[in-house]
Write an enzyme that holds these catalytic residues in place. Structure first.
Site, PDB file in Angstrom:
ATOM      1  N   CYS A   1       0.679  -1.035  -0.035  1.00 33.51           N
ATOM      2  CA  CYS A   1      -0.095  -0.216  -0.394  1.00 33.51           C
ATOM      3  C   CYS A   1       1.195   1.095   0.024  1.00 33.51           C
ATOM      4  CB  CYS A   1      -0.761   0.053   1.025  1.00 33.51           C
ATOM      5  SG  CYS A   1      -2.023  -1.194   1.090  1.00 33.51           S
ATOM      6  N   HIS A   2       2.071   1.304   0.918  1.00 37.71           N
ATOM      7  CA  HIS A   2       2.595   2.500   0.574  1.00 37.71           C
ATOM      8  C   HIS A   2       3.825   2.625  -0.310  1.00 37.71           C
ATOM      9  CE1 HIS A   2       0.475   3.426   4.387  1.00 37.71           C
ATOM     10  NE2 HIS A   2       1.053   2.142   5.011  1.00 37.71           N
TER      11      HIS A   2
ATOM     12  N   CYS B   1       9.553  12.174  37.631  1.00 40.38           N
ATOM     13  CA  CYS B   1      10.411  12.964  36.159  1.00 40.38           C
ATOM     14  C   CYS B   1      11.424  13.768  36.605  1.00 40.38           C
ATOM     15  CB  CYS B   1       9.815  12.845  34.895  1.00 40.38           C
ATOM     16  SG  CYS B   1       8.882  11.326  35.082  1.00 40.38           S
TER      17      CYS B   1
ATOM     18  N   CYS C   1      14.468  15.137  38.155  1.00 43.44           N
ATOM     19  CA  CYS C   1      15.825  14.597  37.245  1.00 43.44           C
ATOM     20  C   CYS C   1      15.516  15.622  35.760  1.00 43.44           C
ATOM     21  CB  CYS C   1      16.262  13.061  37.514  1.00 43.44           C
ATOM     22  SG  CYS C   1      16.911  12.795  38.558  1.00 43.44           S
TER      23      CYS C   1
ATOM     24  N   CYS D   1      13.061   4.001  33.910  1.00 42.96           N
ATOM     25  CA  CYS D   1      13.656   4.678  34.679  1.00 42.96           C
ATOM     26  C   CYS D   1      12.600   4.470  36.323  1.00 42.96           C
ATOM     27  CB  CYS D   1      13.122   6.202  34.191  1.00 42.96           C
ATOM     28  SG  CYS D   1      14.468   7.387  33.641  1.00 42.96           S
TER      29      CYS D   1
END
Lengths: 108, 274
Positions: free
Chosen positions: B92-93, B190, B193, B235
């Site tokens: 398709c692409h 998050c 830091c 993390c």
């Protein structure tokens, strides 16, 4: 091992007497035999033991790999272009599998 | 006598500290350094800026960058027919170089069919299940990483361009809230830091802004390529919080918020990180 892919880069053309760089990398875990998995079980050693390069069938480079070498080892070396031909790289795994890659170089 | 000895010791300690700081503190590359200039947009700095010169060189060369081993695999998958519809991505692409150019830079994005926010991995799997009639790839499988890396490579160098307004806004807010909420036994967010202390040292390493423009990235620590959600999970584990499952809506919203923090940074996939 199955499905081991490698990449190889050399100039496709060179002048006679030129020093050319060969760069290659191969996808391989290179398990040292000293690390453990999440359950604390030792991951057995599984490494590529030798790497060699032949130009028109004549060996131009050889190295022995050891457990301390990282995963997906990258190697680069230099060779002198004297005549056109095929550079063939061969890696030999400890389980006996052989991985190959090759490239054509036209020397003018 | 004792007094003089003590003064001597203090002087010695001070000199040692100065020498040690000179040896061990690796300054972050400055914005005027031409080798990193394109990875700095305004106040935003890609993780590339925080790398040692050797690691940057490893990323810059498409042969020494191990991420390209996965890109090659992704290119093969792009052209492989799979599923009941008997189609490949390419059916398709066409050529990904043109059809996928710039696309991944806009993800995560609102899926027009379901109205929900989805990331590029989920989009690939949606195409597989709905258009190709194939089984979805498992999260963090070699196949999904390879195809994601290949699709995202087609946006390399183009700026991150995610939409945060309209229907995406509530997801962006959820991501921002996740980013700023303290969690885990260490009770850290998050933002502590990657906003407050970015550029300062955490043990021997420099804290980056936590930009995600290079994912899926080859991490030297992992010795493999990994998705951005694997990075989130790692993390979370480091602050001793329970990581969320792959593909959870919180993580997808977090991807959108972090991508918006790096709006305009060039896509670097496959980046090499420590």
């Amino acid at each position: 091992m199955q499905g081991v892919a490698s990449r190889l880069l050399v100039p496709s053309t060179a002048k006679k007497g030129d020093v050319i760089e060969v760069k290659t990398i191969i996808m391989h875990p290179m398990d040292s035999g000293y690390s453990k998995d999440q359950n604390g079980k030792t991951i057995p050693r599984e490494i590529i033991e030798t790497f060699s390069a032949a130009y028109n069938g004549k060996q131009v480079f050889k190295m022995q790999l050891q457990p301390s070498i990282s995963s997906n080892p990258f190697v680069s070396f230099f060779m002198k272009a004297e005549q056109s031909g095929t550079l063939e790289l061969t890696w030999v795994d400890q389980d006996g599998s052989v991985y190959k890659n090759q490239a054509q170089i036209t020397v003018t | 006598m004792i007094m003089r000895q003590r003064t001597g010791l203090i002087a010695l300690a001070a000199v040692t500290a100065i020498v040690l700081s000179w040896v061990f503190v690796r300054p972050v590359a400055s914005a005027t350094d031409p080798s990193v200039a394109k990875y700095i947009v305004g106040d935003e700095k890609s993780g590339y800026v925080y790398l040692d010169a050797q690691t940057r060189a490893m990323e810059d060369d498409d042969i020494s960058n191990p991420g390209f081993l996965w890109v090659d695999k992704g290119k093969t998958l792009w052209n492989t027919v799979d599923g009941s519809a008997g189609k490949s991505c390419a059916a398709c692409h066409g050529a990904a170089e043109s059809s996928m150019k710039g696309l991944a830079a806009t993800y995560p994005k609102i899926d027009p069919h379901s109205g929900k926010l989805i990331d590029i991995e989920q989009r690939i799997n949606q195409e597989r299940t709905q258009r190709m009639g194939a089984a979805p790839f498992k999260w963090e499988s070699q196949e999904l990483l390879a195809l994601t890396a290949y699709v995202k490579l087609q946006s390399r160098g183009l700026p991150v361009n995610v939409a945060t307004g309209g229907p995406a806004h509530q997801y962006w807010l959820a991501g921002k809230q996740y980013y700023e909420t303290r969690r885990g036994q260490l009770n850290m967010s998050c933002a502590q830091c990657h906003v407050e202390y970015a550029g300062q040292h955490l043990r021997a390493d420099t804290l980056s802004q936590g930009q995600i423009n290079g994912f899926p990235a080859y991490r030297l620590k992992w010795q493999t390529i990994g998705s951005v959600q694997r990075r989130f999970r790692s993390c979370n584990v480091k602050i001793r919080a329970q990581p969320l499952p792959y593909g959870s809506p919180e993580y997808v919203a977090l991807e959108l918020y972090i991508a918006s923090r790096g709006q305009g940074l060039p896509i670097e996939t496959p980046a090499v990180r420590k």
